[in-house]
Design a protein around this motif. Sequence first.
Motif, PDB file in Angstrom:
ATOM      1  N   ALA A  11      18.068  -2.128 -12.676  1.00 39.82           N
ATOM      2  CA  ALA A  11      18.207  -2.373 -11.244  1.00 39.82           C
ATOM      3  C   ALA A  11      19.025  -3.628 -10.988  1.00 39.82           C
ATOM      4  CB  ALA A  11      16.823  -2.494 -10.601  1.00 39.82           C
ATOM      5  N   ASN A  12      18.841  -4.623 -11.833  1.00 35.14           N
ATOM      6  CA  ASN A  12      19.610  -5.861 -11.741  1.00 35.14           C
ATOM      7  C   ASN A  12      21.109  -5.570 -11.805  1.00 35.14           C
ATOM      8  OD1 ASN A  12      20.980  -8.336 -12.685  1.00 35.14           O
ATOM      9  ND2 ASN A  12      18.918  -9.185 -12.849  1.00 35.14           N
ATOM     10  N   ALA A  13      21.507  -4.744 -12.760  1.00 34.82           N
ATOM     11  CA  ALA A  13      22.923  -4.396 -12.923  1.00 34.82           C
ATOM     12  C   ALA A  13      23.434  -3.608 -11.719  1.00 34.82           C
ATOM     13  CB  ALA A  13      23.115  -3.591 -14.205  1.00 34.82           C
TER      14      ALA A  13
ATOM     15  N   GLU B 134       4.449  -5.011  -7.301  1.00 35.91           N
ATOM     16  CA  GLU B 134       4.684  -6.445  -7.098  1.00 35.91           C
ATOM     17  C   GLU B 134       6.130  -6.830  -7.392  1.00 35.91           C
ATOM     18  OE1 GLU B 134       3.216 -10.705  -8.997  1.00 35.91           O
ATOM     19  OE2 GLU B 134       2.003  -8.903  -9.316  1.00 35.91           O
ATOM     20  N   ARG B 135       6.700  -6.317  -8.470  1.00 34.68           N
ATOM     21  CA  ARG B 135       8.029  -6.760  -8.901  1.00 34.68           C
ATOM     22  C   ARG B 135       9.170  -6.039  -8.191  1.00 34.68           C
ATOM     23  NH1 ARG B 135       8.943  -7.418 -15.171  1.00 34.68           N
ATOM     24  NH2 ARG B 135      10.749  -8.514 -14.308  1.00 34.68           N
ATOM     25  N   LEU B 136       8.938  -4.802  -7.724  1.00 35.75           N
ATOM     26  CA  LEU B 136      10.023  -4.026  -7.119  1.00 35.75           C
ATOM     27  C   LEU B 136      10.064  -4.154  -5.602  1.00 35.75           C
ATOM     28  CD1 LEU B 136       9.826  -0.860  -9.402  1.00 35.75           C
ATOM     29  CD2 LEU B 136      11.278  -2.876  -9.645  1.00 35.75           C
ATOM     30  N   GLY B 137       9.071  -4.802  -5.034  1.00 35.81           N
ATOM     31  CA  GLY B 137       9.146  -5.261  -3.656  1.00 35.81           C
ATOM     32  C   GLY B 137       9.285  -4.225  -2.562  1.00 35.81           C
TER      33      GLY B 137
ATOM     34  N   TRP C 147      14.344   1.362  -5.949  1.00 34.12           N
ATOM     35  CA  TRP C 147      13.846   0.826  -7.226  1.00 34.12           C
ATOM     36  C   TRP C 147      12.553   1.521  -7.647  1.00 34.12           C
ATOM     37  CZ3 TRP C 147      18.229  -0.409  -8.021  1.00 34.12           C
ATOM     38  CH2 TRP C 147      18.955  -1.459  -7.430  1.00 34.12           C
ATOM     39  N   LEU C 148      11.725   1.904  -6.675  1.00 31.05           N
ATOM     40  CA  LEU C 148      10.503   2.651  -7.009  1.00 31.05           C
ATOM     41  C   LEU C 148      10.858   4.013  -7.603  1.00 31.05           C
ATOM     42  CD1 LEU C 148       8.393   1.849  -3.820  1.00 31.05           C
ATOM     43  CD2 LEU C 148       8.111   0.848  -6.094  1.00 31.05           C
ATOM     44  N   VAL C 149      11.870   4.652  -7.039  1.00 31.25           N
ATOM     45  CA  VAL C 149      12.334   5.942  -7.568  1.00 31.25           C
ATOM     46  C   VAL C 149      12.878   5.765  -8.983  1.00 31.25           C
ATOM     47  CG1 VAL C 149      14.063   7.766  -7.302  1.00 31.25           C
ATOM     48  CG2 VAL C 149      12.813   6.947  -5.302  1.00 31.25           C
TER      49      VAL C 149
ATOM     50  N   GLU D  15       0.829  -1.215   0.000  1.00 30.50           N
ATOM     51  CA  GLU D  15       0.000   0.000   0.000  1.00 30.50           C
ATOM     52  C   GLU D  15       0.856   1.254   0.000  1.00 30.50           C
ATOM     53  OE1 GLU D  15      -3.545   2.090   2.700  1.00 30.50           O
ATOM     54  OE2 GLU D  15      -2.828   0.067   3.166  1.00 30.50           O
ATOM     55  N   GLN D  16       1.934   1.251   0.794  1.00 27.38           N
ATOM     56  CA  GLN D  16       2.833   2.416   0.827  1.00 27.38           C
ATOM     57  C   GLN D  16       3.516   2.617  -0.525  1.00 27.38           C
ATOM     58  OE1 GLN D  16       5.217   1.099   4.155  1.00 27.38           O
ATOM     59  NE2 GLN D  16       4.259   2.570   5.554  1.00 27.38           N
ATOM     60  N   SER D  17       3.932   1.522  -1.155  1.00 24.19           N
ATOM     61  CA  SER D  17       4.570   1.617  -2.476  1.00 24.19           C
ATOM     62  C   SER D  17       3.609   2.212  -3.492  1.00 24.19           C
ATOM     63  CB  SER D  17       5.024   0.229  -2.943  1.00 24.19           C
ATOM     64  OG  SER D  17       5.989  -0.308  -2.083  1.00 24.19           O
ATOM     65  N   ARG D  18       2.379   1.748  -3.445  1.00 23.54           N
ATOM     66  CA  ARG D  18       1.350   2.232  -4.374  1.00 23.54           C
ATOM     67  C   ARG D  18       1.116   3.734  -4.169  1.00 23.54           C
ATOM     68  NH1 ARG D  18      -1.899  -0.951  -2.658  1.00 23.54           N
ATOM     69  NH2 ARG D  18      -1.260  -2.744  -3.891  1.00 23.54           N
ATOM     70  N   ASP D  19       0.962   4.149  -2.918  1.00 21.63           N
ATOM     71  CA  ASP D  19       0.729   5.573  -2.621  1.00 21.63           C
ATOM     72  C   ASP D  19       1.927   6.425  -3.026  1.00 21.63           C
ATOM     73  OD1 ASP D  19      -1.726   4.969  -1.593  1.00 21.63           O
ATOM     74  OD2 ASP D  19      -1.107   5.032   0.514  1.00 21.63           O
ATOM     75  N   PHE D  20       3.134   5.896  -2.781  1.00 20.16           N
ATOM     76  CA  PHE D  20       4.356   6.613  -3.131  1.00 20.16           C
ATOM     77  C   PHE D  20       4.408   6.892  -4.630  1.00 20.16           C
ATOM     78  CE2 PHE D  20       8.858   6.376  -4.473  1.00 20.16           C
ATOM     79  CZ  PHE D  20       9.402   7.404  -3.710  1.00 20.16           C
TER      80      PHE D  20
END
Length: 285
Positions: free
Chosen positions: A191-193, A158-161, A166-168, A131-136
């Motif tokens: 992000a993987n790299a 879902e994928r960035l956890g 990673w969200l930024v 929920e916090q990720s979504r709001d961010f």
Amino acid sequence: MESSINEFFRENRNLWEEIKPELKNIAGLRVLSLGVSFSWKGEKTDLIALFRELEKYDVVLAFDEVQYLRGPVGSEFAGLIAHLYDYSNLRIVMTGSEVGLLHDYLGVDDPKAPLYGRYFHEVTLSRFTGEQSRDFLIQGFEQVGLAPPEDLIETAVERLGGIVGWLVLFGRNAMEKGLSEKLIDDVFEEANALAMDEFENFLSKRSSARKRYLEIMRAVASGRNTWEEIKEYLERKEGKSVADSVLARLLKALVDSSFLEKVKEGRNVYYHIPDPILEACFKEK
């Protein structure tokens, strides 16, 4: 420090004009037209005197990634902070992305450490919930005038956890490259790299145990996440026994550096990789 202090003076010119005459009396500090120059040889800059002068203006000293301070410089810096703690009213913020190593540097459990016994208030920043990720993401996109489809937001969450970095990265790439179906795949690849580059930096300081660290991460990523399972996996890969003390040291280094997280559920202890990007790296190898 010199660069940051000069940036502070440029942003606070009224304060600069007021403090400049006092700075001229500090040993090893050369006062320029708008800023200062530190001396590290001969008569070194008296940092304590400089910070005590800044104390009069209610500044906050903030130092990032403190856990990387090592050797004589790290010890000298810790002594400086300890002195300021004891003899000033300065507010000091020390941050780090590797919690265990930051605790080691602060000497939380080491009576011989310069900062041992000083009171500090700890703020732990955990991963965002879904929920916090979504709001961010939603609020961030609103601020820059973008409106991604809901399913794209959900996939990113879902994928960035819940890893803020990673969200930024996802938000920045959306701004720079536009919204597209392959946006998250591109972010995941970048992000993987970045994640593996950070882990390689960790390994570069521990070259003698490089293979063992890699195998432990592969074991945990594949679901072998108890002490016994990790030990059995490592011994099978090496074809020989691994001492408990050696495995304990390896796991502690990974936990201290935040590459692994130790989770206790009653009497059971599990290890997992908190960063889904890094976990995916080891699942692929």
